[in-house]
Motif scaffolding. Structure first.
Motif, PDB file in Angstrom:
ATOM      1  N   UNK A   1      22.101  12.970 -49.074  1.00 33.33           N
ATOM      2  CA  UNK A   1      21.039  13.829 -48.561  1.00 33.33           C
ATOM      3  C   UNK A   1      21.163  13.884 -47.050  1.00 33.33           C
ATOM      4  N   UNK A   2      20.618  14.939 -46.445  1.00 36.12           N
ATOM      5  CA  UNK A   2      20.622  15.002 -44.988  1.00 36.12           C
ATOM      6  C   UNK A   2      19.899  13.802 -44.384  1.00 36.12           C
ATOM      7  N   UNK A   3      18.970  13.217 -45.119  1.00 31.67           N
ATOM      8  CA  UNK A   3      18.220  12.066 -44.616  1.00 31.67           C
ATOM      9  C   UNK A   3      19.131  10.856 -44.378  1.00 31.67           C
ATOM     10  N   UNK A   4      20.238  10.780 -45.104  1.00 33.45           N
ATOM     11  CA  UNK A   4      21.139   9.640 -44.947  1.00 33.45           C
ATOM     12  C   UNK A   4      21.949   9.705 -43.656  1.00 33.45           C
ATOM     13  N   UNK A   5      21.986  10.868 -43.005  1.00 36.00           N
ATOM     14  CA  UNK A   5      22.605  10.905 -41.678  1.00 36.00           C
ATOM     15  C   UNK A   5      21.779  10.110 -40.672  1.00 36.00           C
ATOM     16  N   UNK A   6      20.531   9.839 -41.017  1.00 34.94           N
ATOM     17  CA  UNK A   6      19.652   9.001 -40.190  1.00 34.94           C
ATOM     18  C   UNK A   6      19.545   7.584 -40.745  1.00 34.94           C
ATOM     19  N   UNK A   7      19.438   7.462 -42.063  1.00 39.17           N
ATOM     20  CA  UNK A   7      19.342   6.140 -42.676  1.00 39.17           C
ATOM     21  C   UNK A   7      20.597   5.288 -42.441  1.00 39.17           C
ATOM     22  N   UNK A   8      21.762   5.927 -42.271  1.00 42.76           N
ATOM     23  CA  UNK A   8      22.997   5.167 -42.100  1.00 42.76           C
ATOM     24  C   UNK A   8      22.942   4.275 -40.860  1.00 42.76           C
TER      25      UNK A   8
END
Length: 507
Positions: A188-195
């Motif tokens: 998800x695009x959110x994982x570009x931040x969660x990573x």
């Protein structure tokens, strides 16, 4: 906190504190230094990745949260503006209260801000999270560079350490584009931040383990008035450019903020001549070659966003590329940039100096940017996108390492950190202003096109028109930078860099 950090004192003094007969002492200290580098490298990779990893995810995030084309630039601008405007403050804070504590606070804060942005359910929370990422990144980056500076004092080890650090900083942008595509498409695009949470856990545990406590013996004073003036001033400038999309250039919400921003930045410059402990000593800026380099870095940073932001939208929305394919599409540009950078560092700059190299690179990059304006709905990557990308990458590869090198040469030890922070600041603030300006101009161009055209393909053609407008303005910014560089740089070869300058070049 009263004892001086082992990372803040020369290695030869550390050796004197350890008996020569202490078993394994030298090896342990050597190993310790490289573990410090590993921790700093992980943290630096996290910060560098975040400058590009979100770009690929932006179309998906916009679709999920429903924000407008006029608002999308704030996802990038919020991060880069907070990061760029607070870097000098972060560097001074590390000098004031200690590098380890500022480093660790930066890592934890960056992770928390990433989690907040990743979990955002609306545009406002996402922008807030990105701004907080920039704030804590501004604490983390100068503290990491200071730790590296004070840990590696042997010339050979220092060169190797900063070579590794520089490679991470240079390749991080390309890695971010590809990683952003993989995470967006498969998770998800959110994982570009969660990573970032993964990097932060590693950096925090490593920092707690291998970094030493303590603040420098000679503590700098914090220039609070200067910090407030430059931070608020830069924010007003970028906000003014951004408002031109929703209002118009004649609105007080546009020119009013621009005027206030210019006045505050001018007041900051005046205050730096009066302050006992200036945030940015003007002697760092007033050298002719150094001033030329800072100008070039700001304009190239502004122009680069024409390709990173708008070509991302073109590849995904006009050509239907997946996020992973989009990320892969940018890699040849990064490769051309790295090839040109090696050519400049090893051959061209020592022989010719910056005056012929930087203007040539800016004009080449401007030509590549103008080339992108011919893209349409029938364009293909190999025939129409790849060639201008290679030209842009090669041109920027001539510009960036040359400007960074010259910006940090002949810098005294007491100003090396300030000069390094100023290089990052110019790039980030230039990128922030460029993103705001280009996005505003592109959105206005799309609106004007739709007002005059109707039909099934009108929205797609309006998008192409908006991208083309951004490319032309990016090309103009780069061309202006090339002309200024031609007249601002002194002729002749550069002076040899001392160790402090070498460290700053590989920031």
């Amino acid at each position: 906190m009263s004892s001086q950090s082992a990372a803040d004192v020369p290695v030869d003094r550390l050796k004197k504190s350890v008996p020569d007969n202490a078993p394994g002492a030298p090896a342990e200290k050597a190993n310790h230094r490289w573990w410090v580098l590993a921790v700093i490298a992980v943290a630096q990779l996290m910060v560098v990745l975040d400058a590009t990893v979100v770009n690929i995810a932006l179309p998906s995030a916009q679709k999920a949260l429903g924000f407008s084309d006029g608002d999308r630039q704030w996802i990038i601008t919020a991060y880069s503006l907070a990061f760029g405007s607070l870097l000098l403050f972060g560097g001074r804070l590390a000098d004031l209260i200690g590098r380890k504590i500022v480093f660790l606070v930066g890592v934890v804060g960056f992770a928390a801000a990433s989690a907040l942005a990743g979990a955002a359910q609306n545009f406002e929370v996402l922008v807030s999270g990105r701004a907080l990422q920039g704030l804590f990144g501004a604490l983390l980056a100068p503290a990491a560079l200071s730790l590296l500076n004070t840990t590696f004092t042997d010339a050979k080890e220092r060169a190797k350490a900063f070579g590794i650090y520089g490679a991470i900083a240079g390749a991080g942008g390309g890695v971010g584009l590809l990683l952003g595509g993989v995470l967006t498409e498969h998770l998800s695009w959110r994982w570009t931040l969660y990573v970032n949470l993964i990097f932060a856990v590693i950096a925090f545990i490593g920092g707690m383990t291998v970094l030493r406590k303590g603040a420098p013996a000679h503590r700098a004073k914090l220039d609070l008035p200067g910090t407030l003036l430059v931070t608020v001033g830069l924010f007003c400038v970028v906000y003014g450019f951004s408002n031109a999309d929703k209002h118009h250039w004649g609105s007080p919400m546009t020119w009013g903020f621009l005027l206030v921003g210019v006045v505050l930045v001018a007041a900051f410059s005046w205050w730096q001549t009066r302050a006992r402990h200036p945030l940015l000593p003007l002697r760092v800026l007033l050298d002719r070659n150094r001033g030329a380099s800072f100008t070039v870095l700001a304009l190239s940073g502004a122009g680069m966003f024409g390709v990173f932001l708008f070509l991302t939208y073109y590849l995904q929305q006009s050509l239907g590329y997946t996020p992973v394919k989009t990320g892969l599409g940018f890699l040849p540009m990064i490769g051309a940039l790295m090839v040109a950078a090696q050519l400049v560092t090893n051959s061209l700059l020592p022989k010719f100096g910056p005056r012929p190299i930087v203007p040539l690179g800016m004009i080449v990059a401007a030509a590549g940017m103008a080339w992108l304006t011919v893209l349409d709905l029938n364009s293909t990557y190999a025939a129409n996108v790849l060639p201008p990308l290679l030209v842009i990458g090669f041109g920027l590869g001539l510009v960036m390492p040359t400007a960074m090198s010259v910006a940090t040469e002949r810098i005294g030890e007491s100003d090396a950190g300030v000069a390094s922070a100023a290089v990052n600041t110019m790039q980030q603030v230039g990128g922030s202003i460029g993103t705001a300006l280009l996005n505003t101009l592109a959105a206005s161009a799309a609106t004007s096109y739709l007002a005059d055209h109707t039909g099934k393909l009108a929205p797609a053609q309006a998008a192409l028109h908006s991208y083309s407008t951004a490319y032309w303005w990016s090309a103009a910014l780069l061309a202006v930078g090339g002309v200024l560089a031609l007249f601002m740089y002194r002729g002749g070869r550069p002076a040899p860099l001392d160790e402090n300058a070498v460290a700053a070049v590989h920031m």
